[in-house]
Design a protein around this motif. Structure first.
Motif, mmCIF file in Angstrom:
data_model
loop_
_atom_site.group_PDB
_atom_site.id
_atom_site.type_symbol
_atom_site.label_atom_id
_atom_site.label_comp_id
_atom_site.label_asym_id
_atom_site.label_seq_id
_atom_site.Cartn_x
_atom_site.Cartn_y
_atom_site.Cartn_z
ATOM 1 N N ASP A 255 0.806 -1.226 0.000
ATOM 2 C CA ASP A 255 0.000 0.000 0.000
ATOM 3 C C ASP A 255 0.837 1.274 0.000
ATOM 4 O O ASP A 255 0.469 2.279 0.615
ATOM 5 C CB ASP A 255 -0.958 0.019 1.197
ATOM 6 N N GLY A 257 1.910 4.610 -1.871
ATOM 7 C CA GLY A 257 1.177 5.337 -2.895
ATOM 8 C C GLY A 257 1.165 6.835 -2.698
ATOM 9 O O GLY A 257 2.012 7.404 -2.005
ATOM 10 N N TRP A 258 0.169 7.456 -3.317
ATOM 11 C CA TRP A 258 0.045 8.909 -3.304
ATOM 12 C C TRP A 258 -1.423 9.272 -3.148
ATOM 13 O O TRP A 258 -2.293 8.666 -3.767
ATOM 14 C CB TRP A 258 0.599 9.502 -4.602
ATOM 15 N N TYR A 259 -1.652 10.259 -2.298
ATOM 16 C CA TYR A 259 -3.015 10.749 -2.055
ATOM 17 C C TYR A 259 -3.232 12.037 -2.838
ATOM 18 O O TYR A 259 -2.403 12.955 -2.789
ATOM 19 C CB TYR A 259 -3.224 10.986 -0.567
ATOM 20 N N GLU A 269 -6.938 7.936 -3.988
ATOM 21 C CA GLU A 269 -5.736 7.273 -3.497
ATOM 22 C C GLU A 269 -5.207 6.336 -4.580
ATOM 23 O O GLU A 269 -5.955 5.518 -5.114
ATOM 24 C CB GLU A 269 -6.019 6.448 -2.241
ATOM 25 N N LEU A 270 -3.930 6.458 -4.891
ATOM 26 C CA LEU A 270 -3.245 5.536 -5.793
ATOM 27 C C LEU A 270 -2.279 4.718 -4.953
ATOM 28 O O LEU A 270 -1.373 5.271 -4.323
ATOM 29 C CB LEU A 270 -2.491 6.296 -6.878
ATOM 30 N N ARG A 271 -2.462 3.399 -4.917
ATOM 31 C CA ARG A 271 -1.635 2.539 -4.070
ATOM 32 C C ARG A 271 -1.105 1.355 -4.870
ATOM 33 O O ARG A 271 -1.718 0.932 -5.860
ATOM 34 C CB ARG A 271 -2.422 2.023 -2.870
ATOM 35 N N GLY A 272 0.010 0.827 -4.381
ATOM 36 C CA GLY A 272 0.599 -0.358 -4.981
ATOM 37 C C GLY A 272 1.296 -1.204 -3.939
ATOM 38 O O GLY A 272 1.723 -0.702 -2.894
ATOM 39 N N ALA A 282 -2.086 -3.294 -7.607
ATOM 40 C CA ALA A 282 -2.314 -1.862 -7.783
ATOM 41 C C ALA A 282 -3.789 -1.567 -7.557
ATOM 42 O O ALA A 282 -4.652 -2.406 -7.843
ATOM 43 C CB ALA A 282 -1.882 -1.408 -9.177
#
Length: 863
Positions: A255, A257-259, A269-272, A282
């Protein structure tokens, strides 16, 4: 800190930091009108000069007493004292106001239990209330200095030994502790100790800082300098990952990522997640909201998982995805119209291959299906017409089968009396005739999830329309009977029909079913009329505590008729010679989404008998003559069946029965149901046209079911229900996740940890018996769950069960909870079985810090 007090007995006050000691002399204070002291009470005002030299009015109030040192020009206030100066407000149990230096001092007092009470609470301009142990405030410079302060900062709390505010509205703190606990030390179990720091409008600047756990400083992880942005609105930023290990995928960084926040109405929210053995995941999560109109969010997740052992044929990637979407519309946004969405679809192996997205959630790992629904509704014609439309999906995770409705709709018209006169005084029998109408439409398909979007599957949609017109009449007949009659007409419209034929193949003749495109209609109708009444029986002879018994019997009988719609005159059925050379009849609508009109004439007599038996019992707790309570013995004991006069054999249907009762002072609800077959079986277990009573049996019991549950502590369920209702009322606009969590709590007693209930024990039992032929089948299970408070802050929960047919213990789980006030800790353990695992979690309770958690987890789950 110096202070002026009269010469009375002194005591000591301990602030947050024990090195700060304040002398107090307010204990046992008496009237002091002598020695130039003047006593005043109630509200008063005085004038003081501000920094500009202008006199300003200061409002003062003392609930207990106040006195003034005339020579020194100092005012003392006691007991619920309050001071208001422009935008500055202060309340405390002791306040000293020095008019010479324009300095105000405030603190609490020691009560008769040796507890420090009446702490100062101060409201600075533009700030929320702050509780402190003591306070110095200069009216001229407007610079306060506080001791033992506690204030909230963006969802967290700062406690400090000393805090001083400057003219730039910045706070300098010394020996501060940042935590999520809203209670003063020593309730705080976890926090960050800040030796020195500055709290400005948009940032917090900290000197040397380190973590403190259960009062143990972890100084080897000290941070020499820290800078933290502090904003009053959402902002984009980096999302810190969590770390762990998975048995099949290796070490993990989850998790990261970038908010992204775009405005006050939606964010993303972009998570990986990355794994050391090559797998990755992803996700994109978006939430949106428009005040007073609607809110919702969606989550798109994709996983690329390496499975199997490297070098073998099974080794390779598995590609999975999952999509969720929820949307809720406020009723007041568009009265008469509703729109909602609850979507959850994807590949059936997503949860298993990703370990429930790395959470190893037991509920998600064992779920058997996924479902979605997007609904639209509108009411018009003054509420008489209701239209609803729905897009839905249901997916069986075990088989991969997917059922889609794209779309289905329904149009319903409320029943009305077409012959009723507006000015009628004496209602005629025909004015009681009611008519209704409904229209339904469906477009659906059933296929596998792997072929869902293929061209071949999309051409296999089945669709149709169904019209229903019910007509009914209810009358009172012969004083004691209720007469009812009804006519039901149903018509179906289809865009395709089927034809059966034989085809000569290499392996021989096989039946082939062809689909013929084109409009076709099918209809059927039925007529029913019947009588029902109620028979009351009383048994007034006293037997022990039983004062009276009452038996209510509700018998009903009806005559029903339905024509044979397989007759060639209707054209709904056709004949063909099957592969065995036999002439076989089939319906051209047998693949229709609403079915086909029934074959065979039906003209029967339907019957049912409903029984309710209750007793009036003398209450042992009430010795008066009126101390009688009603106790249900049998509720809803119903027998029903049908006799088809037009059938050529086996005219009597199975006799079904059901009922319920309560035992042990209505603490156990017992439900049962089953059916009897009136016909005998031959030696091969086939039903034959011979009544079982001729063979010496009244009927054969073909199936029977029994279930009950019991709570040894009913207050636990009442407490849980009360808390759930309270939570639901306090959160009228829940998100999908909140609603799911509340539903889980409602159905699972172990999902709600209530430390106010010292213990709870629940048990349930289920029994099913079935025998349709010569062999019988029995399933029986028992489940036990409960919890107990070991201490006021420690709770143990458990659930287990036993399957008597499989002769094995069902899922068994133990959980231990520790209430840490602002934090909580839990340990769950599944000691054996497929999902053998353990999980340790420590996390903050504050809603803005729910992602701040430490989890240690081990599992033997095999993907």
């Amino acid at each position: 800190m110096a202070q002026e007090t009269p010469p009375t007995k002194s005591t000591t006050i301990y602030a947050v930091d024990s090195s700060l000691i304040v002398s107090d002399s307010t204990k046992n204070l008496t009237d002091t009108t002598r020695n130039q002291f003047k006593e005043t009470t109630g509200q008063d005002t005085i004038k003081m000069k501000n920094e500009s030299g202008i006199e300003t009015v200061v409002t003062i109030l003392a609930n207990d007493s106040s006195w003034r040192e005339v020579k020194k020009n100092i005012l003392h206030l006691f007991g619920g004292a309050k001071v208001k100066y422009e935008d500055f407000e202060l309340s405390a149990d002791y306040i000293r106001l020095d008019q010479n230096t324009n300095v105000l001092f405030a603190r609490g007092i020691i009560d008769h239990n040796e507890k420090y009470i009446g702490r100062p609470v101060v409201i600075m301009p533009g700030e929320s209330p702050i509780a402190v142990d003591s306070l110095l405030y200069n009216y001229k410079t407007r610079i306060p200095k506080t001791y033992g302060v506690m204030t909230e900062v963006d969802g967290g709390f700062i406690q400090a030994r000393e805090v001083k505010r400057n003219i730039y509205d910045e706070m300098s703190l010394y020996q501060g502790l940042y935590s999520t606990c809203d209670l003063p030390y020593p309730h705080t179990h976890f926090g960050i100790q800040i030796t020195k720091g500055l709290v400005a409008k948009n940032q917090i600047i900290a000197g040397p800082s380190y973590l403190v756990v259960q009062n143990i400083p972890i100084k080897f992880l000290i941070i020499p300098f820290g800078f933290f942005p502090k904003q009053d609105k959402k902002s984009s930023g980096f999302l810190f990952p969590s770390f762990g290990e998975d048995a099949s995928r290796g070490f993990a960084m989850r998790d990261i990522g970038w908010y992204l926040t775009f405005n006050d109405y939606w964010d993303t929210e972009l998570r990986g997640s990355l794994y050391s053995k090559g797998s990755w995941e992803a996700s994109v999560r978006t939430q949106y909201m428009v005040n007073y109109k609607y809110n919702g969010g969606f989550n798109l997740r994709y996983a690329w998982t390496l499975m199997g052992v490297e070098g073998t044929e099974d080794y390779g990637p598995r590609k999975d995805f999952n999509v969720t979407w929820n949307h809720t519309q406020r009723q007041e946004a568009n009265p008469g119209t509703s729109f909602s969405a609850s979507v959850n679809f994807g590949t059936s192996s997503y949860m298993q291959n990703t370990g429930a997205n790395g959470t190893y959630s037991y509920d998600q790992l064992i779920q058997n299906n996924m479902s979605s629904s997007i609904a639209y509704g509108k009411v018009f014609a003054d509420g008489k017409v209701n239209f609803t439309s729905n897009l839905s999906h249901r997916q069986d995770i075990n088989t991969g089968k997917v059922d889609l409705e794209l779309p289905s709709f329904s149009l319903n018209v409320s029943t009305f009396n077409p012959f009723k006169s507006k000015n009628s005084i004496d209602e005629k029998w025909y004015e009681r005739i009611t008519v209704g109408y409904s229209l339904q439409g469906r477009n659906s398909i059933s296929t596998g999830d792997s072929t869902l979007f293929s061209k071949e599957s999309l051409s296999k949609f089945s669709n149709g329309f169904q019209h229903s017109i019910p007509i009914s009449l209810n009358l009172n007949a012969f004083k004691y009977f209720q007469f009812n009659t009804s006519v039901n007409y149903t018509e179906r419209w289809y865009l395709q029909t089927t034809r059966n034929r034989l085809e000569n193949t290499v392996e021989g003749f096989e039946t082939v079913r062809d689909t013929v495109q084109g409009f076709a209609r099918a209809y059927d109708y039925s007529i029913s009329t019947g009588l029902s009444t109620k028979v009351y029986g009383h048994f007034k002879k006293k037997i022990g505590n039983i004062q009276e018994m009452r038996h209510v019997i509700t018998p009903s009988v009806n005559l029903n008729y339905r024509p044979d719609f397989s007759d060639p005159m209707y054209g709904f059925y056709r004949d063909y010679v099957d592969q065995n050379g036999a002439l076989t009849s089939y319906s051209i609508f047998q693949e229709g989404i609403y079915g086909s009109p029934s074959a065979g004439k039906s003209m029967g007599i339907g019957f049912s008998v409903d029984n309710n038996l209750e007793a009036k019992i003398k209450s042992k707790n009430d010795t008066s003559e009126s101390g009688i309570k009603k106790v249900p013995i049998l509720q809803g004991l119903t027998f029903s069946g049908n006799y088809n006069v037009a059938a050529d054999s086996m005219k009597l249907s199975n006799i079904s029965f059901s009922g319920r009762t309560t035992i042990f002072n209505e603490k156990i609800n017992l439900n049962f149901n089953g059916s009897f077959d009136p016909y005998s079986l031959d030696e091969e277990g086939r039903r034959i046209n011979r009544y079982a009573i001729k063979d010496g049996n009244l009927a054969r019991l073909t199936n029977f079911g029994l279930s009950f549950d019991y709570s040894f502590n009913p207050n636990a369920n009442k407490s849980r229900s009360g808390n759930i209702d309270s939570l639901r009322n306090s959160m009228p606009n829940m998100t999908k996740e909140q609603a799911d969590a509340l539903a889980r709590i409602s159905t699972d007693p172990n999902a709600f940890v209530d430390f106010n209930i010292p213990w709870n024990l629940n048990g349930s039992f289920s029994f099913q018996y079935s025998k349709t032929g010569l062999t019988s089948s029995i399933t029986s299970t028992v489940n036990v769950s409960g919890d107990v408070n070991v201490t006021p802050k420690w709770k143990i929960q458990f659930n287990s069960g036993y399957d008597f047919r499989a002769q094995e213990v069902s899922l068994t789980r133990f959980s231990i909870y520790r209430d840490l006030h602002c934090w909580d800790m839990s340990f769950s353990w599944v000691p054996f079985g497929q999902y053998q695992s353990y999980n340790v979690t420590i996390r903050a309770k504050a809603s803005v810090l729910q992602d701040l958690k430490l989890t240690k987890q081990n599992t033997h789950y095999v993907y």
